[in-house]
Design an enzyme around this catalytic site. Structure first.
Site, PDB file in Angstrom:
ATOM      1  N   HIS A 224       0.811  -1.211   0.000  1.00 32.00           N
ATOM      2  CA  HIS A 224       0.000   0.000   0.000  1.00 32.00           C
ATOM      3  C   HIS A 224       0.849   1.267   0.000  1.00 32.00           C
ATOM      4  O   HIS A 224       0.727   2.075  -0.916  1.00 32.00           O
ATOM      5  CB  HIS A 224      -1.073   0.070   1.095  1.00 32.00           C
ATOM      6  N   TYR A 228       1.894   5.688  -2.254  1.00 30.22           N
ATOM      7  CA  TYR A 228       2.200   7.070  -1.888  1.00 30.22           C
ATOM      8  C   TYR A 228       3.639   7.425  -2.225  1.00 30.22           C
ATOM      9  O   TYR A 228       3.960   8.596  -2.406  1.00 30.22           O
ATOM     10  CB  TYR A 228       1.873   7.322  -0.402  1.00 30.22           C
ATOM     11  N   HIS A 375      -9.175   1.486 -11.295  1.00 28.52           N
ATOM     12  CA  HIS A 375      -8.740   2.438 -10.254  1.00 28.52           C
ATOM     13  C   HIS A 375      -7.270   2.810 -10.422  1.00 28.52           C
ATOM     14  O   HIS A 375      -6.907   3.975 -10.445  1.00 28.52           O
ATOM     15  CB  HIS A 375      -8.987   1.802  -8.881  1.00 28.52           C
ATOM     16  N   PHE A 376      -6.422   1.806 -10.603  1.00 25.05           N
ATOM     17  CA  PHE A 376      -5.007   2.187 -10.525  1.00 25.05           C
ATOM     18  C   PHE A 376      -4.425   2.718 -11.825  1.00 25.05           C
ATOM     19  O   PHE A 376      -3.339   3.296 -11.808  1.00 25.05           O
ATOM     20  CB  PHE A 376      -4.144   1.115  -9.850  1.00 25.05           C
ATOM     21  N   HIS A 377      -5.171   2.609 -12.926  1.00 25.47           N
ATOM     22  CA  HIS A 377      -4.678   3.327 -14.107  1.00 25.47           C
ATOM     23  C   HIS A 377      -5.074   4.802 -14.064  1.00 25.47           C
ATOM     24  O   HIS A 377      -4.463   5.624 -14.749  1.00 25.47           O
ATOM     25  CB  HIS A 377      -5.143   2.647 -15.388  1.00 25.47           C
ATOM     26  N   ARG A 438      -9.882  -9.451 -12.739  1.00 29.11           N
ATOM     27  CA  ARG A 438      -8.692  -8.747 -13.223  1.00 29.11           C
ATOM     28  C   ARG A 438      -7.715  -9.793 -13.746  1.00 29.11           C
ATOM     29  O   ARG A 438      -7.896 -10.989 -13.530  1.00 29.11           O
ATOM     30  CB  ARG A 438      -8.070  -7.921 -12.101  1.00 29.11           C
ATOM     31  N   ARG A 439      -6.675  -9.364 -14.426  1.00 26.16           N
ATOM     32  CA  ARG A 439      -5.631 -10.264 -14.927  1.00 26.16           C
ATOM     33  C   ARG A 439      -6.217 -11.412 -15.746  1.00 26.16           C
ATOM     34  O   ARG A 439      -5.810 -12.567 -15.596  1.00 26.16           O
ATOM     35  CB  ARG A 439      -4.825 -10.818 -13.754  1.00 26.16           C
TER      36      ARG A 439
HETATM   37 FE1  HAS Z   1      -5.482   2.559  -4.417  1.00 30.58          FE
HETATM   38  C1  HAS Z   1      -5.794  -0.873  -4.853  1.00 30.58           C
HETATM   39  C2  HAS Z   1      -7.730   2.456  -1.844  1.00 30.58           C
HETATM   40  C3  HAS Z   1      -5.002   5.934  -3.854  1.00 30.58           C
HETATM   41  C4  HAS Z   1      -2.815   2.522  -6.580  1.00 30.58           C
HETATM   42  N1  HAS Z   1      -4.504   1.122  -5.534  1.00 30.58           N
HETATM   43  C5  HAS Z   1      -4.805  -0.225  -5.578  1.00 30.58           C
HETATM   44  C6  HAS Z   1      -3.899  -0.888  -6.469  1.00 30.58           C
HETATM   45  C7  HAS Z   1      -3.023   0.065  -6.941  1.00 30.58           C
HETATM   46  C8  HAS Z   1      -3.421   1.321  -6.344  1.00 30.58           C
HETATM   47  C9  HAS Z   1      -1.850  -0.144  -7.877  1.00 30.58           C
HETATM   48  O1  HAS Z   1      -8.862   0.316   0.021  1.00 30.58           O
HETATM   49  C10 HAS Z   1      -3.917  -2.380  -6.845  1.00 30.58           C
HETATM   50  C11 HAS Z   1      -2.909  -3.217  -6.146  1.00 30.58           C
HETATM   51  C12 HAS Z   1      -3.033  -4.647  -6.614  1.00 30.58           C
HETATM   52  O2  HAS Z   1      -2.376  -4.999  -7.582  1.00 30.58           O
HETATM   53  O3  HAS Z   1      -3.837  -5.384  -6.046  1.00 30.58           O
HETATM   54  N2  HAS Z   1      -6.272   3.944  -3.132  1.00 30.58           N
HETATM   55  C13 HAS Z   1      -7.205   3.703  -2.194  1.00 30.58           C
HETATM   56  C14 HAS Z   1      -7.577   4.953  -1.525  1.00 30.58           C
HETATM   57  C15 HAS Z   1      -6.802   5.943  -2.107  1.00 30.58           C
HETATM   58  C16 HAS Z   1      -5.979   5.284  -3.094  1.00 30.58           C
HETATM   59  C17 HAS Z   1      -8.577   5.148  -0.446  1.00 30.58           C
HETATM   60  N3  HAS Z   1      -4.191   3.950  -5.097  1.00 30.58           N
HETATM   61  C18 HAS Z   1      -4.145   5.268  -4.713  1.00 30.58           C
HETATM   62  C19 HAS Z   1      -3.038   5.928  -5.354  1.00 30.58           C
HETATM   63  C20 HAS Z   1      -2.424   4.956  -6.129  1.00 30.58           C
HETATM   64  C21 HAS Z   1      -3.151   3.734  -5.953  1.00 30.58           C
HETATM   65  C22 HAS Z   1      -2.670   7.363  -5.139  1.00 30.58           C
HETATM   66  C23 HAS Z   1      -1.219   5.049  -6.994  1.00 30.58           C
HETATM   67  C24 HAS Z   1      -0.493   6.109  -7.174  1.00 30.58           C
HETATM   68  N4  HAS Z   1      -6.572   1.087  -3.560  1.00 30.58           N
HETATM   69  C25 HAS Z   1      -7.368   1.248  -2.474  1.00 30.58           C
HETATM   70  C26 HAS Z   1      -7.837  -0.081  -2.015  1.00 30.58           C
HETATM   71  C27 HAS Z   1      -7.290  -1.031  -2.869  1.00 30.58           C
HETATM   72  C28 HAS Z   1      -6.505  -0.268  -3.821  1.00 30.58           C
HETATM   73  C29 HAS Z   1      -8.704  -0.386  -0.879  1.00 30.58           C
HETATM   74  C30 HAS Z   1      -7.471  -2.552  -2.810  1.00 30.58           C
HETATM   75  C31 HAS Z   1      -8.515  -2.994  -3.744  1.00 30.58           C
HETATM   76  C32 HAS Z   1      -8.616  -4.504  -3.814  1.00 30.58           C
HETATM   77  O4  HAS Z   1      -9.640  -5.037  -3.373  1.00 30.58           O
HETATM   78  O5  HAS Z   1      -7.696  -5.156  -4.308  1.00 30.58           O
HETATM   79  C33 HAS Z   1      -6.806   7.415  -1.684  1.00 30.58           C
HETATM   80  O6  HAS Z   1      -5.585   7.711  -1.090  1.00 30.58           O
HETATM   81  C34 HAS Z   1      -7.132   8.336  -2.807  1.00 30.58           C
HETATM   82  C35 HAS Z   1      -7.104   9.789  -2.402  1.00 30.58           C
HETATM   83  C36 HAS Z   1      -7.305  10.707  -3.573  1.00 30.58           C
HETATM   84  C37 HAS Z   1      -8.072  11.807  -3.597  1.00 30.58           C
HETATM   85  C38 HAS Z   1      -8.153  12.640  -4.840  1.00 30.58           C
HETATM   86  C39 HAS Z   1      -7.545  14.007  -4.634  1.00 30.58           C
HETATM   87  C40 HAS Z   1      -7.507  14.787  -5.899  1.00 30.58           C
HETATM   88  C41 HAS Z   1      -6.533  15.653  -6.236  1.00 30.58           C
HETATM   89  C42 HAS Z   1      -6.611  16.386  -7.555  1.00 30.58           C
HETATM   90  C43 HAS Z   1      -7.330  17.712  -7.415  1.00 30.58           C
HETATM   91  C44 HAS Z   1      -7.325  18.428  -8.693  1.00 30.58           C
HETATM   92  C45 HAS Z   1      -8.386  18.604  -9.497  1.00 30.58           C
HETATM   93  C46 HAS Z   1      -8.150  19.176 -10.835  1.00 30.58           C
HETATM   94  C47 HAS Z   1      -9.747  18.149  -9.144  1.00 30.58           C
HETATM   95  C48 HAS Z   1      -8.834  12.252  -2.415  1.00 30.58           C
HETATM   96  C49 HAS Z   1      -5.382  15.938  -5.342  1.00 30.58           C
HETATM   97  C50 HAS Z   1      -8.661  20.558 -11.043  1.00 30.58           C
HETATM   98  C51 HAS Z   1      -8.249  20.905 -12.414  1.00 30.58           C
HETATM   99  C52 HAS Z   1      -8.714  21.958 -13.097  1.00 30.58           C
HETATM  100  C53 HAS Z   1      -8.336  22.122 -14.492  1.00 30.58           C
HETATM  101  C54 HAS Z   1      -9.596  22.944 -12.478  1.00 30.58           C
HETATM  102 CU    CU Z   2      -3.774   0.327  -0.883  1.00 29.88          CU
END
Ligand code: HAS
Ligand code: CU
Length: 546
Positions: A224, A228, A375-377, A438-439
């Site tokens: 996990h 980050y 999600h992760f792409h 998946r996969r």
């Molecule tokens: Fe995740 C599975 C939960 C973030 C990557 N995640 C994965 C896997 C990967 C991955 C690779 O709870 C698969 C692993 C595998 O092979 O099995 N993930 C989360 C949660 C967050 C999260 C709660 N993940 C990420 C990030 C990753 C990433 C970052 C890579 C860099 N994820 C999970 C969970 C799994 C999971 C479970 C397991 C699923 C399963 O069952 O296998 C959070 O930290 C996300 C927080 C993000 C936000 C968004 C903030 C937005 C921002 C942009 C603002 C800008 C804007 C643009 C809107 C709150 C900062 C404005 C633009 C204008 C032009 C105006």
């Molecule tokens: Cu995770």
């Protein structure tokens, strides 16, 4: 040696590690073609049998290259540079910088050789009891060691800086760089113990068996927070560089420090959200990790508001009026900016899908379905990868003194990637909700639901657009590198102006040792019961299904 000479030498090594990361990006990305075509019902694996033995071999190369090798080498390069710039002095040790490059290169060569030889088709999670050739694990270990060497160099440099600047606040750019690696130092302990303690000796035949469940828990201990480790360097760009590039200002120094400290403390003790469905883990501990996962969502929400505020200040300074009129006034014509703006939009969607994954009960619907790669792409595949491409558009000119080639092409590249991933991820998510695993090697799947057809069409077309965009990225990159050098360095190093500077920031945020201690304590609470109750039973032999 004069400081300027040392710095020039160090920039050269940083550049080499950056090129290594792009090379790996190219290799990993290309394998995406085979996978995208498979979703469209075209099986290229069978005709290519002599080179690629299976879908899983290709998928392993894709995952390991992009998720591990590309990200680590980019981080080593980029965060060495931000430390150097942040502290305004050369790094403490050029030898460590070189060692980090050579170790990473050796790691890439070993892992790539084993994967290409079909000696390690174990996917990027390398779950035991699937077994790979020991050289593959050694390669992965060396890649991790390269990050530790980078971290050690940062810490030595910080120590030297502190000696020269007693009592001063750590400059923000250096602070966030060091904290990112400190988080990773703690996070990587899980995989280090797994590989060095259990998997490597087992693959070498030194011990007869291994413990799949224990290894898996150790894997997600790191697996996990690694997300980050991919993300925080991008946050450094969004917080500290993008405001300058859009002519806006960053709101507060203290807020950024607080966000990075939250990541240091909360990134690791959440790994069990990858194991909600695993046996042998207390449900109370799964619940604790679920709660902490929602806690670590918070600093990303703060980031969203802060980054958008900086964008708004830029758009307004450039003449934007009204509620949303500042958005079109952002410098969308600059590829280094637009790539990252599009990456942010994708990340908002990626974050939302993360909440679905994180919810204990909803996870049961999506776990191990193609929803997860959807999600992760959006997260690592776009928020991180597309931002890195955007960063490259100013960083390569900055480091080489060569002007960016094909700005229009670079812009088209960003949009193509963005449109590609929206299709791709929507397809994966829709397929996942219809129960598509998946996969999955779709063309050869023994069973397939008709409900997967349109989702897979979207995934296939979207994936091909992403690969095409990747090709354009390399055209721009190579075009730039082949240009004649114009200056020692080109362009400025973009660093945001901050409205509320460090004088208002509580000093306690700079007590890195204490925060690391707090993080370690929380990790102990979150992991000790599970690891102790599981115990280690080295019983399982290795299997090779490839
Ligand atoms: Fe995740 C599975 C939960 C973030 C990557 N995640 C994965 C896997 C990967 C991955 C690779 O709870 C698969 C692993 C595998 O092979 O099995 N993930 C989360 C949660 C967050 C999260 C709660 N993940 C990420 C990030 C990753 C990433 C970052 C890579 C860099 N994820 C999970 C969970 C799994 C999971 C479970 C397991 C699923 C399963 O069952 O296998 C959070 O930290 C996300 C927080 C993000 C936000 C968004 C903030 C937005 C921002 C942009 C603002 C800008 C804007 C643009 C809107 C709150 C900062 C404005 C633009 C204008 C032009 C105006
Ligand atoms: Cu995770």
């Amino acid at each position: 040696m004069a400081e300027a000479t040392v710095e020039r030498k160090q920039r050269t090594w940083i550049r080499w590690q950056l090129y290594l990361s792009f090379l790996v990006l190219g290799i990993g990305g290309l394998f995406g073609v085979l996978q995208a075509l498979d979703r469209l019902g075209i099986d290229l694996y069978t005709p290519l049998q002599s080179a690629i033995k299976s879908y899983y071999q290709g998928l392993t190369i894709h995952g390991v290259a992009l998720a591990i090798a590309f990200t680590f080498t980019f981080n080593n390069a980029f965060l060495s540079l931000t430390t150097l710039r942040g502290l305004g002095r050369p790094l403490a040790s050029t030898a460590l910088l070189q060692a980090s490059f050579w170790t990473a290169l050796a790691g890439v060569v070993l892992a790539a050789a084993m994967m290409l030889a079909n000696q390690a088709s174990v996917l990027f999670t390398f779950y035991t009891p699937l077994q790979a050739n020991s050289l593959f694990y050694l390669g992965a270990t060396l890649l991790v060691v390269s990050t530790w060497l980078t971290s050690a160099n940062q810490l030595l440099t910080l120590r030297a800086w502190r000696r020269e600047h007693p009592g001063e606040r750590i400059p923000l750019l250096a602070f966030v760089s060091v904290v990112t690696y400190l988080m990773w130092d703690l996070a990587s302990l899980g995989i280090a113990v797994e590989v060095v303690g259990f998997v490597l000796p087992w693959s070498l035949g030194l011990v007869k068996g291994t413990d799949p469940l224990f290894n898996r828990t150790l894997f997600w201990f790191t697996g996990h927070p690694i997300v980050y480790f991919w993300l925080l360097p991008i946050y450094i760009s969004w917080y500290l560089m993008i405001p300058r590039q859009v002519e806006g200002r960053l709101f507060s120094d203290g807020l950024v420090r607080a966000v990075f400290i939250m990541f240091l403390v909360l990134s690791v003790p959440v790994g069990l959200h990858h194991q909600y469905t695993d046996p042998g883990v207390y449900s109370s501990m799964k619940f604790l990790h679920a709660v902490l996962t929602f806690a670590v969502f918070f600093p990303s929400m703060v980031t969203a508001f802060t980054v958008v505020a900086a964008l708004e200040s830029g758009g307004r300074a450039r003449g934007g009026r009204g509620l949303l009129g500042w958005i079109p006034r952002l410098p969308w014509g600059k590829p280094e900016v637009s790539a990252q703006l599009l990456a942010m939009i994708a990340f908002a969607l990626g974050g939302a899908s993360g909440l679905i994954n994180a919810s204990y009960t909803m996870n049961l619907v999506v776990h191990n379905t193609s929803f997860v790669p959807g999600h992760f792409h959006l997260t690592v595949g776009t928020a991180v990868a597309l931002s890195i491409m955007g960063i490259a558009y100013w960083l390569v000119p900055y480091l080489t003194g060569k002007e960016l080639f094909g700005r229009g092409l670079a812009l088209a590249q960003s949009w193509l990637f963005f449109i590609g991933v929206l299709l791709f991820a929507r397809g994966q998510i829709a397929g996942g909700l219809e129960g598509q695993p998946r996969r999955l090697f779709v063309t050869q799947a023994a069973y397939a639901s008709p409900a997967w057809r349109i989702p897979n069409l979207m995934t296939g077309v979207g994936g091909l657009l992403m690969v095409l965009s990747g090709v354009l990225f390399f055209v721009v990159l190579l075009g730039t590198l082949l240009r004649r050098r114009r200056a020692e360095q080109l362009g400025e190093f973009p660093l945001a102006e901050v409205i509320y500077g460090p004088e208002r920031t509580p000093a306690v945020l700079d007590r890195l040792g204490a925060w690391l201690g707090a993080a370690a304590l929380l990790v102990l609470v979150a992991y000790a019961p599970t690891l102790v109750s599981q115990g280690v039973r080295l019983l399982s032999p290795g299997f090779r299904l490839y």
